[in-house]
Motif scaffolding. Structure first.
Motif, PDB file in Angstrom:
ATOM      1  N   GLU A 244       0.886  -1.114   0.126  1.00 19.35           N
ATOM      2  CA  GLU A 244      -0.100   0.020  -0.110  1.00 19.35           C
ATOM      3  C   GLU A 244       0.684   1.241   0.165  1.00 19.35           C
ATOM      4  O   GLU A 244       1.897   1.371   0.705  1.00 19.35           O
ATOM      5  N   LEU A 245       0.459   2.104  -0.747  1.00 14.12           N
ATOM      6  CA  LEU A 245       1.198   3.553  -0.918  1.00 14.12           C
ATOM      7  C   LEU A 245       0.470   4.635  -0.386  1.00 14.12           C
ATOM      8  O   LEU A 245      -0.581   4.861  -0.811  1.00 14.12           O
TER       9      LEU A 245
ATOM     10  N   SER B 251       8.053   6.464  -0.727  1.00 11.83           N
ATOM     11  CA  SER B 251       7.908   5.306  -1.765  1.00 11.83           C
ATOM     12  C   SER B 251       9.053   5.232  -2.840  1.00 11.83           C
ATOM     13  O   SER B 251       9.499   4.057  -3.170  1.00 11.83           O
TER      14      SER B 251
ATOM     15  N   LEU C 177      -2.782   1.947  -4.464  1.00  8.65           N
ATOM     16  CA  LEU C 177      -2.042   3.408  -4.649  1.00  8.65           C
ATOM     17  C   LEU C 177      -2.929   4.356  -4.245  1.00  8.65           C
ATOM     18  O   LEU C 177      -4.253   4.427  -4.436  1.00  8.65           O
TER      19      LEU C 177
ATOM     20  N   HIS D  23      -1.549   7.455  -2.295  1.00  6.84           N
ATOM     21  CA  HIS D  23      -0.626   8.442  -1.972  1.00  6.84           C
ATOM     22  C   HIS D  23      -0.674   9.932  -2.689  1.00  6.84           C
ATOM     23  O   HIS D  23      -1.524   9.973  -3.399  1.00  6.84           O
TER      24      HIS D  23
ATOM     25  N   TYR E 114       1.783   8.614  -8.676  1.00  8.40           N
ATOM     26  CA  TYR E 114       1.456   7.085  -8.803  1.00  8.40           C
ATOM     27  C   TYR E 114       2.075   6.546 -10.249  1.00  8.40           C
ATOM     28  O   TYR E 114       2.515   5.626 -10.230  1.00  8.40           O
TER      29      TYR E 114
ATOM     30  N   ASP F 274       5.830   5.917  -9.465  1.00  8.13           N
ATOM     31  CA  ASP F 274       5.932   4.727  -8.804  1.00  8.13           C
ATOM     32  C   ASP F 274       5.725   3.343  -9.278  1.00  8.13           C
ATOM     33  O   ASP F 274       6.326   2.319  -8.924  1.00  8.13           O
TER      34      ASP F 274
ATOM     35  N   LEU G 247      -2.813  -3.758  -9.698  1.00  4.82           N
ATOM     36  CA  LEU G 247      -2.722  -2.520  -9.090  1.00  4.82           C
ATOM     37  C   LEU G 247      -4.163  -1.924  -8.988  1.00  4.82           C
ATOM     38  O   LEU G 247      -4.871  -1.961  -9.914  1.00  4.82           O
TER      39      LEU G 247
ATOM     40  N   ALA H 237      -5.822   1.801  -7.892  1.00  5.44           N
ATOM     41  CA  ALA H 237      -5.735   3.126  -7.630  1.00  5.44           C
ATOM     42  C   ALA H 237      -6.872   3.967  -7.269  1.00  5.44           C
ATOM     43  O   ALA H 237      -7.810   3.718  -7.959  1.00  5.44           O
TER      44      ALA H 237
ATOM     45  N   TYR I 197      -1.245   8.926 -15.110  1.00  4.52           N
ATOM     46  CA  TYR I 197      -1.549   7.521 -14.462  1.00  4.52           C
ATOM     47  C   TYR I 197      -2.378   6.951 -15.374  1.00  4.52           C
ATOM     48  O   TYR I 197      -2.108   5.816 -15.848  1.00  4.52           O
TER      49      TYR I 197
END
Ligand SMILES: Cc1ncnc2c1ncn2[C@@H]1O[C@H](/C=C/CNC(=O)c2cc(-c3ccc(F)cc3)cc(O)c2O)[C@@H](O)[C@H]1O
Ligand SMILES: [Mg+2]
Length: 214
Positions: free
Chosen positions: A64-65, A119, A140, A142, A147, A150, A166, A168, A179
């Motif tokens: 987890e970011l 991250s 994601l 953060h 995004y 990373d 993934l 987001a 992203y």
């Protein structure tokens, strides 16, 4: 000295939730944010979509970011089978202090490794320092302009495998246009949008689920 919103959110958890009961922690935070003070947790509506995706993937190793107060950390970790783990990255030490206590109140500290740092610095350390082979699932949530950087970093570090999922948050609001463009046009990803609403509001937002094809 004045308390911060995360500290007030933690107090609400300790007052309203039952120790060792993740669902009561989730409900206490949702009620606090809906009726007392809005906070940028993924929330109950998008949280239900997160739950579905996590259950479907059933990850052995998840990342987890952006921990913030640990709300989505608890949502994810409560669904993980024994012997699996969630690594969550948070660079604000004050938020990390709150999140650790929220995660502990839910009784999930043994499934969660909260690492304080950025991250961009920590992802390259995942294999050597954290003994990670690859991630089965990445959430994601953060800073939105991180995004794309990373997931490219995750690719470069060989931390994604064929089938890694993934997910987001906030791809509409606040929005993550670069992203979205990347995961929707890059042939190495199979992407799908889950329409929902910004946590605790009627504003449109959604989650983008992208499968890395290897
Ligand atoms: C590179 C790096 N490394 C490690 N931790 C990192 C990091 N970058 C940020 N963090 C951490 O993650 C959280 C930050 C989350 C950012 N989330 C949002 O900005 C957000 C905003 C809204 C929102 C929507 C409409 C509005 F009107 C106002 C706000 C909703 C959301 O759901 C959000 O997630 C926070 O805990 C921060 O310390
Ligand atoms: Mg978010």
């Amino acid at each position: 000295t004045w308390s911060t919103r995360p500290q007030r959110l933690l107090k609400a958890v300790q007052k309203k939730a039952t120790r060792g009961d993740p669902q009561s922690v989730i409900s206490a935070i949702d009620n606090f944010c809906r009726h007392k003070e809005w906070a940028m947790n993924v929330g109950d509506e998008k949280g239900a979509i997160l739950d579905c995706v996590v259950s479907e993937v059933n990850p052995s190793t998840a990342l987890e970011l952006g921990t913030y107060c640990g709300y989505s950390t608890v949502r994810i970790a409560r669904l993980l089978p024994p012997e699996t783990r969630l690594i969550t990255l948070e660079f604000n030490p004050d938020y990390a202090v709150v999140a650790r206590q929220v995660i502990a109140w839910a009784g999930l500290q043994d499934k969660v490794e909260l690492v304080v740092g950025a991250s961009g610095d920590l992802i390259p350390q995942m294999k050597q320092q954290f003994g990670v082979k690859e991630f089965d699932f990445v959430f994601l949530d953060h800073w939105k302009d991180r995004y794309l950087l990373d997931i490219k970093l995750l690719e470069e570090c060989g931390l994604l495998r064929r089938g890694t999922v993934l997910l987001a948050d906030n791809v509409i609001c606040p929005g993550t246009p670069e992203y979205l463009e990347y995961v929707r046009t890059n042939p190495r990803y199979e992407s799908r949008y889950f329409k929902s609403h910004l946590e605790y509001t009627k504003v449109e937002d959604g989650l983008e689920k992208s499968i890395f094809l290897g």
